[in-house]
Design an enzyme around this catalytic site. Sequence first.
Site, PDB file in Angstrom:
ATOM      1  N   HIS A  60       0.838  -1.184   0.000  1.00 34.38           N
ATOM      2  CA  HIS A  60       0.000   0.000   0.000  1.00 34.38           C
ATOM      3  C   HIS A  60       0.877   1.241   0.000  1.00 34.38           C
ATOM      4  O   HIS A  60       1.845   1.305   0.751  1.00 34.38           O
ATOM      5  CB  HIS A  60      -0.892   0.004   1.248  1.00 34.38           C
ATOM      6  CG  HIS A  60      -1.910   1.078   1.214  1.00 34.38           C
ATOM      7  ND1 HIS A  60      -1.584   2.394   1.459  1.00 34.38           N
ATOM      8  CD2 HIS A  60      -3.215   1.047   0.893  1.00 34.38           C
ATOM      9  CE1 HIS A  60      -2.673   3.117   1.321  1.00 34.38           C
ATOM     10  NE2 HIS A  60      -3.658   2.336   0.968  1.00 34.38           N
ATOM     11  N   TYR A 101      -7.915  10.662   4.035  1.00 38.58           N
ATOM     12  CA  TYR A 101      -7.953  11.604   5.151  1.00 38.58           C
ATOM     13  C   TYR A 101      -8.826  12.781   4.733  1.00 38.58           C
ATOM     14  O   TYR A 101      -8.486  13.486   3.774  1.00 38.58           O
ATOM     15  CB  TYR A 101      -6.551  12.108   5.485  1.00 38.58           C
ATOM     16  CG  TYR A 101      -5.607  11.058   6.027  1.00 38.58           C
ATOM     17  CD1 TYR A 101      -4.457  10.700   5.333  1.00 38.58           C
ATOM     18  CD2 TYR A 101      -5.845  10.443   7.244  1.00 38.58           C
ATOM     19  CE1 TYR A 101      -3.566   9.757   5.834  1.00 38.58           C
ATOM     20  CE2 TYR A 101      -4.982   9.485   7.761  1.00 38.58           C
ATOM     21  CZ  TYR A 101      -3.846   9.154   7.056  1.00 38.58           C
ATOM     22  OH  TYR A 101      -2.990   8.198   7.550  1.00 38.58           O
ATOM     23  N   PRO A 148      -3.771   7.102  17.041  1.00 36.91           N
ATOM     24  CA  PRO A 148      -3.757   6.248  15.845  1.00 36.91           C
ATOM     25  C   PRO A 148      -3.604   7.038  14.539  1.00 36.91           C
ATOM     26  O   PRO A 148      -3.657   6.479  13.460  1.00 36.91           O
ATOM     27  CB  PRO A 148      -5.125   5.554  15.903  1.00 36.91           C
ATOM     28  CG  PRO A 148      -5.978   6.415  16.748  1.00 36.91           C
ATOM     29  CD  PRO A 148      -5.078   7.161  17.681  1.00 36.91           C
ATOM     30  N   LYS A 178       1.440   4.095  13.928  1.00 38.91           N
ATOM     31  CA  LYS A 178       2.803   3.778  14.376  1.00 38.91           C
ATOM     32  C   LYS A 178       2.862   2.742  15.478  1.00 38.91           C
ATOM     33  O   LYS A 178       3.901   2.120  15.685  1.00 38.91           O
ATOM     34  CB  LYS A 178       3.487   5.060  14.895  1.00 38.91           C
ATOM     35  CG  LYS A 178       3.642   6.153  13.871  1.00 38.91           C
ATOM     36  CD  LYS A 178       4.770   5.890  12.940  1.00 38.91           C
ATOM     37  CE  LYS A 178       4.949   7.027  11.972  1.00 38.91           C
ATOM     38  NZ  LYS A 178       5.616   6.591  10.750  1.00 38.91           N
ATOM     39  N   TYR A 226       5.984   9.034   7.396  1.00 40.22           N
ATOM     40  CA  TYR A 226       4.705   8.317   7.403  1.00 40.22           C
ATOM     41  C   TYR A 226       4.955   6.811   7.440  1.00 40.22           C
ATOM     42  O   TYR A 226       4.321   6.078   8.186  1.00 40.22           O
ATOM     43  CB  TYR A 226       3.916   8.709   6.157  1.00 40.22           C
ATOM     44  CG  TYR A 226       2.501   8.172   6.107  1.00 40.22           C
ATOM     45  CD1 TYR A 226       2.081   7.395   5.042  1.00 40.22           C
ATOM     46  CD2 TYR A 226       1.579   8.481   7.091  1.00 40.22           C
ATOM     47  CE1 TYR A 226       0.793   6.905   4.971  1.00 40.22           C
ATOM     48  CE2 TYR A 226       0.283   7.990   7.034  1.00 40.22           C
ATOM     49  CZ  TYR A 226      -0.103   7.209   5.974  1.00 40.22           C
ATOM     50  OH  TYR A 226      -1.376   6.727   5.900  1.00 40.22           O
TER      51      TYR A 226
END
Length: 387
Positions: free
Chosen positions: A68, A197, A289, A293, A384
């Site tokens: 992904h 997002y 969240p 991580k 990220y």
Amino acid sequence: MVILGAGPAGLLLGNLLHGSGIDCVVLERADPDHVRTRARAGFLAANTVRILDRHGLADGLQRAGRAHSTCEFRTEDGRFRLDYGRLGRGERHTVYPQQELVTDLLNRFLDAGGRIRFETEALAVHDADSPHPTVTAREPDGRPTRWRARYVAGCDGRHGAARRSLPPGTLRHHHDHGATWLGLLVQAPPSLDAVGYAVHRRGFAGHMARTAEVTRYYLQCDRGTPADAWPEERIWHELDLRMRAAEHGPMHRGPVLHRTVVDLDSDVVEPLRHGALLLAGDAASLLSPSAAKGANLAVLAAELLAEALVDDLAHGDPRALDQYSRRCLAHIWRAQEFSHWMVRLLHAVPGPYGRSPFDDSLRRTRLESLRTSRTHQDWFAENYVGV
Ligand code: APR
């Protein structure tokens, strides 16, 4: 060696120590089914895959995991995508539900003859400042037991016995991000082929694929909202609005399998070693969240701790163990910094960062910079996916 907790941290540590001939027992308060089926995270960083692969523990995720590498941001100014696999270090996530990973680690540990006591709740760690710490626990039948060890690894999460047994005066950094999410697991295929997002004046919304049939959604909600307060119709109405489905395409609806409410806060314990007691995973630090991580840090810490314990217990070299806390905290704070940045990026209203028009303009500017600046995009990708 006594290991508290059979999550990603405890089970990876158990596998690595057992594989190095170090005698260890895992105490886990839940039953095996609960451990194997508890759905939580699912975005594995490239470094996590490398660690698991290095130790021959990646068969499941190599077989069923999906690469992904795309994020899609949806804001009042439109939408943009980042193919972060082509940015930064060119690394990608692997989507592999945490319960699958935990099941793989548990099965491997048991197949190798590893010892784990299910439904055994650790109550406290004693004499951690001595070479002979003990752990008191409650057996499934309620009988109290005491376990002796040279070291105790606290991998039992934020509310576990390890944290409760820390000496007074231990530093616990806590930060409340001021936002709350309704977390949903939905029986429906992902609505987009990216992590989604959405920044919206009604609040944040998030979309993360878990499998081809199950999708994780997040909806920012008021603090104190009971998990069952939102009827499904309201959930889809808010998701459609915040994900701007009218502009960008419909959300694939389906029954809500699981819901939870998460207050976005973070904490870090310092140091991570108190004599013979060592912390890893959520017992060491909790992250919001927002940046996926937690599980990745748990795996990184477990490998660091395993190597240090093997050096000490098998080779009599305590140096790596003395460095464990400093080395692990460096990764933790980096993840905390990025997670904090993501929370500020994604939340318009309400929350301490979302109220003022000044903050709104900062957020839009950050999003615009992320949309247009290659340097910013590389920084984003590196942090990220990295841990
Ligand atoms: N005694 C024994 N076991 C305990 C106790 C106790 N007192 N308290 C908690 N546990 C067990 C829990 O039942 C759980 O199985 O400890 C385990 C902790 O596992 P996780 O919470 O998964 O923690 P960790 O291994 O640190 O991984 C954390 O995984 O799900 C992600 O986002 C999550 O960041 C998190 C990461």
